[in-house]
Design a protein around this motif. Sequence first.
Motif, PDB file in Angstrom:
ATOM      1  N   ARG A 111       4.281   0.093   4.449  1.00 47.43           N
ATOM      2  CA  ARG A 111       5.004   1.365   4.483  1.00 47.43           C
ATOM      3  C   ARG A 111       6.396   1.146   5.050  1.00 47.43           C
ATOM      4  N   CYS A 112       7.380   1.684   4.372  1.00 49.18           N
ATOM      5  CA  CYS A 112       8.764   1.600   4.841  1.00 49.18           C
ATOM      6  C   CYS A 112       8.911   2.451   6.093  1.00 49.18           C
ATOM      7  N   THR A 113       9.424   1.849   7.173  1.00 51.20           N
ATOM      8  CA  THR A 113       9.577   2.615   8.407  1.00 51.20           C
ATOM      9  C   THR A 113      10.865   3.435   8.408  1.00 51.20           C
ATOM     10  N   ALA A 114      11.729   3.223   7.414  1.00 52.04           N
ATOM     11  CA  ALA A 114      12.961   4.020   7.324  1.00 52.04           C
ATOM     12  C   ALA A 114      12.720   5.328   6.585  1.00 52.04           C
ATOM     13  N   CYS A 115      11.995   5.279   5.447  1.00 49.87           N
ATOM     14  CA  CYS A 115      11.821   6.500   4.647  1.00 49.87           C
ATOM     15  C   CYS A 115      10.356   6.920   4.500  1.00 49.87           C
ATOM     16  N   GLY A 116       9.429   6.049   4.897  1.00 48.52           N
ATOM     17  CA  GLY A 116       8.021   6.429   4.860  1.00 48.52           C
ATOM     18  C   GLY A 116       7.300   6.137   3.558  1.00 48.52           C
ATOM     19  N   ILE A 128      11.708  -5.523   0.176  1.00 44.41           N
ATOM     20  CA  ILE A 128      12.686  -4.441   0.321  1.00 44.41           C
ATOM     21  C   ILE A 128      12.097  -3.150  -0.254  1.00 44.41           C
ATOM     22  N   CYS A 129      12.347  -2.023   0.409  1.00 41.57           N
ATOM     23  CA  CYS A 129      11.886  -0.729  -0.096  1.00 41.57           C
ATOM     24  C   CYS A 129      12.661  -0.363  -1.364  1.00 41.57           C
ATOM     25  N   PRO A 130      11.977  -0.082  -2.472  1.00 37.85           N
ATOM     26  CA  PRO A 130      12.680   0.287  -3.704  1.00 37.85           C
ATOM     27  C   PRO A 130      13.326   1.669  -3.617  1.00 37.85           C
ATOM     28  N   GLU A 131      12.939   2.455  -2.601  1.00 39.63           N
ATOM     29  CA  GLU A 131      13.467   3.808  -2.451  1.00 39.63           C
ATOM     30  C   GLU A 131      14.787   3.813  -1.683  1.00 39.63           C
ATOM     31  N   CYS A 132      14.821   3.101  -0.530  1.00 38.85           N
ATOM     32  CA  CYS A 132      15.987   3.204   0.360  1.00 38.85           C
ATOM     33  C   CYS A 132      16.594   1.845   0.723  1.00 38.85           C
ATOM     34  N   ARG A 133      16.024   0.750   0.194  1.00 36.71           N
ATOM     35  CA  ARG A 133      16.540  -0.616   0.402  1.00 36.71           C
ATOM     36  C   ARG A 133      16.339  -1.155   1.811  1.00 36.71           C
TER      37      ARG A 133
HETATM   38 ZN   LIG Z   1      12.335   3.157   2.383  1.00 36.78          ZN
END
Ligand SMILES: [Zn+2]
Length: 141
Positions: free
Chosen positions: A35-40, A49-54
């Motif tokens: 789980r991305c800790t920046a955007c969830g 790398i998160c494909p949503e927010c990098r």
């Molecule tokens: Zn993210």
Amino acid sequence: MSERFFPDGMPQPLADATTLPFWQAAAQHRLVVQRCTACGRTRLPPAPICPECRSADADWPELPGRGEIYTYTTVHRPIAAGQPLPTVIAVIALEGAGGLRMISNVVGAAPEEIAIGMRVEVVWEDMSADLAIPRFRPARR
Ligand SMILES: [Zn+2]
């Protein structure tokens, strides 16, 4: 000691730097998801790398280990000697995973008993001391 469902000759997954936390948790019979800790946003398979927010920051929350069969297919041709047939490969909609689905096997039921929408729960197959693979069986609870 968990049940064995497939022979030693079955191809086994290889961990890399990105997937290692998943396999380490699996060895302890814990189903986790990245789980991305920046955007969830959750992601499967794991990625650097998160494909949503990098963002490259992520954690690995544990899931309840339950889900629902989204779709499935029944396999009649073996890919390894000694493989039990027929066997079922399914796409499992994982509970508490932010909409993620995992491809796995459904065990503990005859193929004709399996249906889309069936509730399932994880069962761990220990391939070695440090490799356990999540399979799913019809939910008992
Ligand atoms: Zn993210």
